[in-house]
Write an enzyme that holds these catalytic residues in place. Structure first.
Site, short mmCIF file in Angstrom:
data_model
loop_
_atom_site.label_atom_id
_atom_site.label_comp_id
_atom_site.label_asym_id
_atom_site.label_seq_id
_atom_site.Cartn_x
_atom_site.Cartn_y
_atom_site.Cartn_z
N TRP A 72 14.04 37.45 53.58
CA TRP A 72 13.24 38.50 52.92
C TRP A 72 14.25 39.42 52.26
CZ3 TRP A 72 12.86 43.82 52.97
CH2 TRP A 72 11.72 44.35 52.36
N GLU A 461 -6.75 51.00 57.65
CA GLU A 461 -6.33 49.63 57.94
C GLU A 461 -7.03 48.62 57.04
OE1 GLU A 461 -4.63 46.23 59.72
OE2 GLU A 461 -4.01 48.32 59.43
N GLU A 468 -2.47 44.02 51.19
CA GLU A 468 -1.44 43.10 51.66
C GLU A 468 -1.68 41.67 51.17
OE1 GLU A 468 0.35 44.34 55.95
OE2 GLU A 468 -1.78 43.88 55.90
N HIS A 484 -12.90 65.68 46.93
CA HIS A 484 -11.73 66.55 46.71
C HIS A 484 -10.62 65.82 45.95
CE1 HIS A 484 -13.37 69.75 49.17
NE2 HIS A 484 -13.65 68.86 50.12
#
Length: 590
Positions: A72, A461, A468, A484
């Site tokens: 990676w 999540e 992802e 807001h």
């Protein structure tokens, strides 16, 4: 954030290294490579892309000594040149970690005439070992390690030598003992089914492996004996059986993760209660999905114990000079137990005198070795980069912690409550049809997840999971914050997913749904609140019902739905949900 593995023995090292890399690919899949010695020569094979690209290139390789790497990228883009192993002279090296002072070291080597081929930080290691090598590979590695700053697990081999030299600092490295063969790896899955005993090296250790011996030295380079432990790594079926992806397989295992975590927790219940006797404040920390689990855990501790609870992302916590002491408990949450920021946050907390509780799915990780108490997450091996069953296992573990410490009816009914919600989760996963909503999300310019209280924690999540694996942009927001600022993002090309499981807050969320559809946005509601459907605007066509459950555990049921939604959206877009771009499973670097 790479996977490394090594083998020395009577078998063909090419086959052993390839199998090890396949089991470590969740740690990185930008590129992969291997190096072998034999006949006084060094053979190096490496390619950009997934580990499977190595297979046709390894077919003719026969060797008894090898090291491998699946990458990676941190320094240097994914490419054949930047792939490991890196070579200097007769030395080949694989490295997991980050060398923070590589630029200074590289400049000195270049000035002395050394030519670099790659853009990586790791190549300096190979050149330094080659510089110091005079017939003793381990001694050259020791001199090199003394110059390195940062984190590393390093394996090195040399043409003409039947040995592997290794060292580690703030990165995991495991030795596996066989009969006439020995292994080394950055993570236990690489050793599953390969050996009966292992040793987890400590920071600063060095080791030299031959086919018949393993010699370990501490940071002062004194020969020491590190304890051997049974190899408990479970062999993982890399074919996935009848499932098209690990992610789907692991979502289907969510109910088991909850039940098994409950079973495992029983063994630490008394130790946890004893440790918490003098605690009056809790901090929960983690990264990514683990941080989102911490947000749920915060609510449990506040609601059940009436105890002040805070959450911190581990990367911020470790650098903010936190005010903590002996009456503070820090719950460090990590699937792998090797997440660099979380491990260092736990280390800092321990140095400040706090009680450190590890909540992890890995029983032999750095985090476990740092902790005063280990709360097990028994989700089992999780191969997909995106966390699913480990997330629900973490929530179950945090629920059990808070309920146990609260005592009374909560404590007495905790296992029964978890078993009940696990059975409901199985039904949710089997019966929830998210295909239409997944198609909507795949075409959207943004998908926003909204909720209140525990539902907000899950909204974060849900948004992360979708980003992802499908790369659809969006965010998670408290439903009350919609007006807001975020409402400016809502129009006919966006989707808003509302999670509503608390009947006391349902009316407030209904108002937010109205705000979305009034602006032309598409609204989806995930709920188990009676009567809410009739109160929703008529333009809301997509309601996903989940069973009624305890409001503190409904988050597990809704989690299964948002995980399925992310998975289906990824497959609609033809993304690989198991190996999303730019990501790796175990984040062992900052």
């Amino acid at each position: 954030m790479c996977g490394i593995t090594g083998y020395i023995g009577g078998k063909n090292a090419a086959k052993e290294i390839y199998e090890g890399l396949r089991r470590l690919e969740y740690r990185g899949y930008d590129s992969a490579g291997a190096a072998f010695t034999g006949g006084g020569k060094l053979t190096v094979i490496k390619r950009e892309g997934k580990v499977e690209k190595l297979l046709p290139l390894l077919g003719e390789t026969v060797s008894h000594v090898g090291i491998g790497h699946t990458r990676w990228a941190t320094h240097g883009a994914p490419s054949d040149i930047n792939a490991h192993p890196h070579v200097a002279g007769d030395i080949a090296v694989v490295h997991n970690g980050i060398i923070e002072n590589y630029a200074k070291l590289k400049a000195g080597l270049v000035e002395s005439g050394v030519k670099f081929l790659s853009d990586t930080d790791s190549e300096v290691i190979a050149h330094l070992i080659n510089k110091y090598y005079s017939g003793d590979l381990l001694a050259a590695l020791q001199k090199t390690a003394g110059l390195l700053e940062g984190s590393y697990a390093i394996m090195a081999i040399c043409a003409g030598e039947d040995r592997i030299a290794v060292t580690c600092k703030k990165s995991p490295l495991i030795i596996g003992y066989g009969n006439g063969e020995n292994y080394c790896a950055s993570d236990e899955p690489a050793l599953a089914g390969k050996c009966d005993e292992i040793t987890v090296l400590e920071d600063g250790d060095f080791a030299e492996l031959t086919s018949t011996s393993v010699n370990v030295y501490n940071g002062d380079f004194r020969r020491i004996m590190r304890g051997r432990e049974p190899n408990l790594a479970v062999s993982v079926d890399l074919t996935m059986g009848d499932y098209p992806h690990y992610m789907l397989k692991e979502i289907l295992e969510v109910p088991q993760s909850v039940v098994r975590t409950g079973t495992a927790f029983a063994s630490v219940e008394e130790k946890l209660k004893d440790a918490f006797k003098d605690v009056d404040r809790v901090i929960l920390t983690g990264c990514g999905t683990a941080y989102h689990a911490a947000l749920v855990g915060k609510r449990y501790f506040e609601s059940f114990l009436k105890m002040p609870a805070e959450t911190e992302t581990a990367g911020e916590f470790r650098y903010k000079n936190p005010v903590i002491g002996g009456r503070t408990a820090v719950l460090a949450i990590s699937q792998s137990g090797e997440t660099a920021d979380t491990v260092e946050a736990a280390r800092l907390a321990r140095e400040r005198g706090a009680l450190v509780i590890a909540v992890t799915n890995s029983h032999r990780s750095q985090l476990v070795r740092l902790a005063d108490v280990v709360v097990p997450v028994a989700a089992g091996p999780e191969i997909c980069v995106a966390a699913t069953k480990s997330y629900t296992g973490q929530i179950a573990a945090l629920y059990l912690c808070a309920a146990t410490l609260a005592g009374g009816e909560l404590n007495e009914g905790k296992y029964r409550a978890l078993s009940h919600v696990a059975a409901l989760a199985e039904k949710v996963i089997k019966n929830s049809d998210v295909s239409t909503v997944a198609n909507m999300c795949s075409r959207s310019r943004g998908t926003y997840f909204l909720g209140r209280d525990l539902d907000y924690a899950l909204a974060l999540e849900g948004s992360l999971k979708l980003k992802e694996v499908s790369y659809v942009p969006g965010e998670g927001y408290p439903a009350g914050e919609l007006k807001h600022g975020p409402l400016a993002l809502i129009y006919n090309r966006t989707v808003a997913v509302f999670i509503i499981t608390d009947k006391e807050l349902a009316v407030k969320c209904e108002n937010a749904v109205e705000q979305v559809v009034t602006r032309g946005g598409k609204a989806v509601v995930i709920t188990n609140v009676d009567g809410i459907v009739s109160k929703l605007p008529k333009k809301v066509k997509h309601v996903i019902r989940i069973p009624k459950a305890d409001k503190y555990l409904s988050v597990i049921l809704a989690a299964a739905v948002v995980q399925l939604l992310a998975y289906r959206t990824a497959t609609v877009l033809n993304r690989d949900p198991d190996k999303p771009r730019n990501l790796a499973k175990s984040v062992t670097v900052e």
